[in-house]
Design an enzyme around this catalytic site. Structure first.
Site, short mmCIF file in Angstrom:
data_model
loop_
_atom_site.label_atom_id
_atom_site.label_comp_id
_atom_site.label_asym_id
_atom_site.label_seq_id
_atom_site.Cartn_x
_atom_site.Cartn_y
_atom_site.Cartn_z
N GLY A 73 -5.87 17.03 38.75
CA GLY A 73 -6.55 16.34 37.41
C GLY A 73 -7.35 17.11 36.67
N ASN A 154 -14.11 6.05 35.50
CA ASN A 154 -13.95 5.96 37.13
C ASN A 154 -15.25 5.26 37.70
OD1 ASN A 154 -14.85 8.42 35.68
ND2 ASN A 154 -15.65 9.25 37.72
N GLN A 182 -7.75 7.77 36.26
CA GLN A 182 -8.11 6.53 36.65
C GLN A 182 -7.19 5.50 36.37
OE1 GLN A 182 -10.08 5.48 39.61
NE2 GLN A 182 -10.62 7.39 38.94
N SER A 202 -3.44 12.36 37.95
CA SER A 202 -3.76 13.25 39.19
C SER A 202 -2.95 12.30 40.33
CB SER A 202 -4.89 13.21 39.52
OG SER A 202 -5.20 13.95 40.78
N ALA A 203 -2.21 13.22 41.23
CA ALA A 203 -1.51 12.50 42.29
C ALA A 203 -2.30 11.56 43.30
CB ALA A 203 -0.59 13.51 42.97
N HIS A 204 -3.38 12.10 43.77
CA HIS A 204 -4.03 11.48 44.82
C HIS A 204 -4.69 10.53 44.51
CE1 HIS A 204 -8.46 12.85 44.43
NE2 HIS A 204 -8.03 13.62 43.67
N THR A 240 3.53 30.23 41.31
CA THR A 240 4.50 29.34 41.78
C THR A 240 4.46 28.06 42.04
OG1 THR A 240 5.17 31.50 43.02
CG2 THR A 240 5.92 29.54 43.86
N CYS A 329 -18.41 12.60 42.94
CA CYS A 329 -18.66 13.84 42.42
C CYS A 329 -20.21 13.83 42.30
CB CYS A 329 -18.16 14.41 41.13
SG CYS A 329 -16.27 13.83 41.03
C1 LIG Z 1 -10.50 11.75 40.07
C2 LIG Z 1 -10.70 11.96 38.74
C3 LIG Z 1 -10.51 13.30 38.07
C4 LIG Z 1 -10.16 14.34 38.81
O1 LIG Z 1 -8.96 14.76 39.57
P1 LIG Z 1 -8.85 15.60 40.84
O2 LIG Z 1 -7.26 15.69 40.78
O3 LIG Z 1 -9.38 15.29 41.76
O4 LIG Z 1 -9.08 17.01 40.08
C5 LIG Z 1 -10.59 13.55 36.57
N1 LIG Z 1 -10.76 12.32 35.97
C6 LIG Z 1 -11.00 11.15 36.38
C7 LIG Z 1 -11.29 9.96 35.56
C8 LIG Z 1 -11.07 10.97 37.84
O5 LIG Z 1 -11.21 9.94 38.43
#
Ligand SMILES: *Cc1c(COP(=O)(O)O)cnc(C)c1O
Length: 390
Positions: A73, A154, A182, A202-204, A240, A329
């Site tokens: 992300g 977030n 988020q 973001s996937a996670h 890649t 963070c």
């Molecule tokens: C977690 C988060 C990100 C960063 O995503 P990552 O895949 O962990 O680098 C960016 N913006 C927001 C609002 C987030 O919650």
């Protein structure tokens, strides 16, 4: 490890077992490089295409070619902001953002100011975390080229009026990027309806793997690549592709769409139960962010007076509960979160913050366990606090 109660889905989510199953073959049997022309390569290429279509569907993009896979992300935010700013430098050098953005956006804007002579306006927010659209309009200049405002915060769950911001941006021919990391999996995202030009996910954060993200780039949007190398991702992101990660992202996106209505209903109920119970049972507490539809379904954020967020977290952890104070963070630093301070809170109040964030796997039993223990943890810490005169 004994039973854990995980309330930090805004930091990261557990990988869904179905997602893991779809990823597994791509670590070994299906190892091909998607750029290769023989069968192994084409098999990997097809898997990428399928995943791209699933991510396209999750955000209702018009075309799967509008999806660029990235390494996170954070990388999607960097690519959007730096890429758009550099591509439009001929038209101006002014960017508008807000004070409560994720550091992936804020620090990128600060970098552009410091090293590449861009000028950035950081819009303030009100006591619930909303930007003011009037102030946004007033901040626009003839040399404004980009607005970047997150879909949902977030830390405090505030949902910004994205469609209105997109309208304002379009009226002035300014690109609009939104960090929807988020919001994905919690809210319906429809890039055609909202009219954004660039959107990060973001996937996670949606029960997918770590280390893979995506940037939506509306057709026709100018973007300067930020990594030089091969011609992957239609020459917009060299290197890649992370094939297993992207396959997992696609599966997680598909599951997120399927699960959204039921998950939302469940989490709104849990969220409001936590808010009502805490406000009822604990004194001198502040809810951060709004109530109702303008708040993410999975987010609760409080400030408890007279005590430190860190000590709340340590005490909860001993009871098996994982939660957060502000964002993952900023923890580890002693400064209160920039988001809490932007709400107008004093350092003292901002220090007592607690974020509870839920996800697909959260159960009512877990919520009840949290609510059973939180009031006594707060009371215990206050009894020890020299500031508290209970
Ligand atoms: C977690 C988060 C990100 C960063 O995503 P990552 O895949 O962990 O680098 C960016 N913006 C927001 C609002 C987030 O919650």
């Amino acid at each position: 490890m004994s039973k854990r109660y995980y309330f930090d889905h805004a930091a990261t989510t557990p990988l869904d077992p179905e997602v893991l199953q779809t990823m597994k073959p791509f670590f070994r049997d299906k190892f091909g490089n998607p750029s290769s022309i023989y069968q192994e390569g084409q098999q990997a290429e097809r898997a990428l295409t399928e995943a791209r279509e699933k991510v396209q569907h999750m955000i209702n993009a018009a075309d799967s070619r509008e999806i660029i896979f990235t390494g996170s992300g954070t990388e999607a935010d960097n690519l959007a902001i730096k890429g758009a700013a550099m591509a439009r430098k001929d038209r101006g050098n002014h960017i508008i953002t807000s004070k409560t953005e994720h550091h992936a956006v804020l620090h990128t804007c600060e970098f552009l100011e410091k090293h590449l002579d861009f000028e950035v306006t950081y819009l303030p927010v009100d006591e619930k975390g909303f930007i003011d659209l009037q102030e946004l309009e007033e901040a626009i200049r003839s040399d404004t080229i980009l607005i970047t405002i997150m879909t949902a915060n977030n830390e405090i769950g505030t949902i910004q009026p994205i469609s209105r911001i997109a309208e304002i941006a379009e009226e002035h021919d300014i690109y609009f990027h939104t960090d929807a990391v988020q919001a994905a999996g919690q809210l319906e995202i429809d890039v055609q309806q909202s009219g954004v030009d660039l959107l990060s996910i973001s996937a996670h954060k949606i029960n997918g793997p770590k280390g893979v993200g995506a940037l939506y780039v509306k057709k026709g949007t100018r973007l300067l690549p930020q990594m030089q190398g091969g011609a992957q991702e239609r020459k917009r992101r060299a290197s890649t592709e992370n094939v297993p990660g992207i396959v997992g992202f696609g599966e997680a996106a598909e599951l997120a769409v399927k699960r959204l209505p039921e998950k939302r209903q469940k989490l709104i109920k849990f969220r409001d139960k936590i808010i009502d119970t805490v406000l009822d049972e604990i004194s001198e507490v502040r809810l951060n962010g709004p109530r109702g539809d303008q708040r993410l379904p999975n987010n609760v954020s409080f400030c408890f007076r007279y005590i430190e967020g860190e000590s709340i977290l340590l005490n909860l952890d001993m009871l098996g509960i994982a939660a957060s104070s502000g964002s993952a963070c900023t923890s580890g630093s002693l400064d209160p979160s920039h988001v809490m301070l932007s709400l107008g809170l004093s350092h003292e109040v901002a220090h007592g913050s607690l974020r509870i964030s839920m996800g697909y796997s959260t159960t009512e039993e877990e919520v009840d366990y949290l609510l059973e223990h939180l009031p006594s943890v707060i009371q215990k810490l206050r009894d020890m606090s020299p500031l508290y005169e209970g």
